[in-house]
Design a protein around this motif. Structure first.
Motif, PDB file in Angstrom:
ATOM      1  N   LEU A  38      -3.746   6.895   0.071  1.00 56.88           N
ATOM      2  CA  LEU A  38      -4.741   7.833   0.585  1.00 56.88           C
ATOM      3  C   LEU A  38      -6.014   7.123   1.032  1.00 56.88           C
ATOM      4  CD1 LEU A  38      -4.120  10.735  -1.911  1.00 56.88           C
ATOM      5  CD2 LEU A  38      -3.788  10.802   0.566  1.00 56.88           C
ATOM      6  N   ARG A  39      -6.365   6.049   0.374  1.00 57.21           N
ATOM      7  CA  ARG A  39      -7.520   5.264   0.837  1.00 57.21           C
ATOM      8  C   ARG A  39      -7.208   4.601   2.177  1.00 57.21           C
ATOM      9  NH1 ARG A  39      -7.916   3.738  -4.873  1.00 57.21           N
ATOM     10  NH2 ARG A  39      -9.633   4.941  -5.741  1.00 57.21           N
ATOM     11  N   LEU A  40      -5.992   4.120   2.304  1.00 51.95           N
ATOM     12  CA  LEU A  40      -5.602   3.456   3.547  1.00 51.95           C
ATOM     13  C   LEU A  40      -5.470   4.427   4.716  1.00 51.95           C
ATOM     14  CD1 LEU A  40      -2.965   0.820   2.352  1.00 51.95           C
ATOM     15  CD2 LEU A  40      -5.308   0.409   3.112  1.00 51.95           C
ATOM     16  N   ILE A  41      -5.148   5.674   4.442  1.00 52.44           N
ATOM     17  CA  ILE A  41      -4.984   6.641   5.539  1.00 52.44           C
ATOM     18  C   ILE A  41      -6.280   6.765   6.324  1.00 52.44           C
ATOM     19  CG2 ILE A  41      -5.586   8.820   4.360  1.00 52.44           C
ATOM     20  CD1 ILE A  41      -2.564   8.522   6.579  1.00 52.44           C
ATOM     21  N   GLN A  42      -7.399   6.668   5.644  1.00 52.17           N
ATOM     22  CA  GLN A  42      -8.684   6.783   6.322  1.00 52.17           C
ATOM     23  C   GLN A  42      -8.961   5.569   7.205  1.00 52.17           C
ATOM     24  OE1 GLN A  42     -10.830   7.683   2.612  1.00 52.17           O
ATOM     25  NE2 GLN A  42     -11.476   9.595   3.583  1.00 52.17           N
ATOM     26  N   ALA A  43      -8.412   4.433   6.850  1.00 58.38           N
ATOM     27  CA  ALA A  43      -8.631   3.211   7.624  1.00 58.38           C
ATOM     28  C   ALA A  43      -7.535   2.963   8.661  1.00 58.38           C
ATOM     29  CB  ALA A  43      -8.698   2.015   6.679  1.00 58.38           C
ATOM     30  N   ALA A  44      -6.469   3.734   8.628  1.00 64.72           N
ATOM     31  CA  ALA A  44      -5.292   3.465   9.454  1.00 64.72           C
ATOM     32  C   ALA A  44      -5.470   3.814  10.930  1.00 64.72           C
ATOM     33  CB  ALA A  44      -4.075   4.204   8.906  1.00 64.72           C
ATOM     34  N   GLN A  45      -6.518   4.529  11.275  1.00 62.25           N
ATOM     35  CA  GLN A  45      -6.809   4.907  12.657  1.00 62.25           C
ATOM     36  C   GLN A  45      -5.623   5.599  13.320  1.00 62.25           C
ATOM     37  OE1 GLN A  45      -8.405   1.565  14.802  1.00 62.25           O
ATOM     38  NE2 GLN A  45      -9.978   1.172  13.273  1.00 62.25           N
ATOM     39  N   LEU A  46      -5.109   6.592  12.628  1.00 59.30           N
ATOM     40  CA  LEU A  46      -4.006   7.378  13.153  1.00 59.30           C
ATOM     41  C   LEU A  46      -4.552   8.509  14.018  1.00 59.30           C
ATOM     42  CD1 LEU A  46      -1.942   7.653   9.865  1.00 59.30           C
ATOM     43  CD2 LEU A  46      -1.447   6.188  11.821  1.00 59.30           C
ATOM     44  N   SER A  47      -3.703   9.030  14.874  1.00 59.23           N
ATOM     45  CA  SER A  47      -4.107  10.170  15.695  1.00 59.23           C
ATOM     46  C   SER A  47      -4.219  11.406  14.807  1.00 59.23           C
ATOM     47  CB  SER A  47      -3.071  10.419  16.790  1.00 59.23           C
ATOM     48  OG  SER A  47      -1.877  10.941  16.223  1.00 59.23           O
ATOM     49  N   ARG A  48      -4.828  12.433  15.333  1.00 60.77           N
ATOM     50  CA  ARG A  48      -4.961  13.690  14.587  1.00 60.77           C
ATOM     51  C   ARG A  48      -3.575  14.234  14.216  1.00 60.77           C
ATOM     52  NH1 ARG A  48      -8.962  16.665  13.301  1.00 60.77           N
ATOM     53  NH2 ARG A  48      -8.811  18.887  12.937  1.00 60.77           N
ATOM     54  N   GLN A  49      -2.638  14.181  15.156  1.00 61.04           N
ATOM     55  CA  GLN A  49      -1.287  14.682  14.886  1.00 61.04           C
ATOM     56  C   GLN A  49      -0.600  13.863  13.793  1.00 61.04           C
ATOM     57  OE1 GLN A  49      -2.383  13.935  18.035  1.00 61.04           O
ATOM     58  NE2 GLN A  49      -2.708  16.022  18.762  1.00 61.04           N
ATOM     59  N   GLU A  50      -0.801  12.546  13.810  1.00 55.33           N
ATOM     60  CA  GLU A  50      -0.193  11.694  12.785  1.00 55.33           C
ATOM     61  C   GLU A  50      -0.812  11.955  11.415  1.00 55.33           C
ATOM     62  OE1 GLU A  50       1.049   7.884  15.553  1.00 55.33           O
ATOM     63  OE2 GLU A  50      -1.053   8.156  14.968  1.00 55.33           O
ATOM     64  N   ASN A  51      -2.115  12.174  11.373  1.00 53.30           N
ATOM     65  CA  ASN A  51      -2.767  12.517  10.106  1.00 53.30           C
ATOM     66  C   ASN A  51      -2.242  13.848   9.579  1.00 53.30           C
ATOM     67  OD1 ASN A  51      -4.599  10.398   9.382  1.00 53.30           O
ATOM     68  ND2 ASN A  51      -5.825  10.957  11.150  1.00 53.30           N
ATOM     69  N   GLU A  52      -2.079  14.817  10.461  1.00 49.73           N
ATOM     70  CA  GLU A  52      -1.541  16.113  10.059  1.00 49.73           C
ATOM     71  C   GLU A  52      -0.111  15.957   9.549  1.00 49.73           C
ATOM     72  OE1 GLU A  52      -1.966  19.055  13.149  1.00 49.73           O
ATOM     73  OE2 GLU A  52      -4.132  18.705  13.272  1.00 49.73           O
ATOM     74  N   TYR A  53       0.673  15.151  10.244  1.00 51.84           N
ATOM     75  CA  TYR A  53       2.053  14.890   9.830  1.00 51.84           C
ATOM     76  C   TYR A  53       2.090  14.289   8.416  1.00 51.84           C
ATOM     77  CZ  TYR A  53       6.381  12.287   9.322  1.00 51.84           C
ATOM     78  OH  TYR A  53       7.539  11.770   8.824  1.00 51.84           O
TER      79      TYR A  53
END
Length: 131
Positions: free
Chosen positions: A52-67
């Motif tokens: 979960l800490r890495l998700i914030q740094a992963a620079q994913l798109s909005r759709q990928e974050n939602e996924y």
């Protein structure tokens, strides 16, 4: 993902408080998006907090974050509820976060904990969606 400095086993023991964690984040961002998602999914059962800490740094798109949020809501155990709120609500925005959470089929225990840590927002959002 073949960089031996950052195997799942090595990363799973991290807490995100050291210089090597900056290197992990930079390495992760350098991966193709599909590999980033795969790595985060594989890391989840080993260290969900670090995932979960890495998700914030992963620079994913909005759709990928939602996924990822939807995926982790479905596969996560109730002990992850507070961290999911803490890490994903800022990424998705409060309204979108609770909208997604209310649409997903959650285990009864996960629903209870999400509602508890969300100060009743899950139930109020869910009730607002009823016809």
């Amino acid at each position: 993902m073949d960089d031996s400095r950052f195997t799942l086993g090595q990363v799973a023991s991290r807490s995100s408080n050291a210089q090597v964690d900056k290197d992990v984040k930079q390495w992760l961002v350098g991966l193709p998006n599909a590999q980033r998602l795969d790595f985060l999914k594989q890391l989840w059962p080993l260290n969900f907090r670090y995932s979960l800490r890495l998700i914030q740094a992963a620079q994913l798109s909005r759709q990928e974050n939602e996924y990822m949020f939807r995926h982790w809501l479905r596969v996560g155990h109730h002990n992850t509820a507070q961290e999911l709120i803490k890490r994903f609500e800022p990424v998705l925005g409060e309204r979108k976060f609770w909208q997604i959470a209310s649409q997903e089929t959650l285990s009864p225990t996960m629903r209870e904990f999400m509602n508890y840590y969300g100060l009743g927002r899950l139930n109020s959002q869910h009730e607002g969606n009823q016809p």
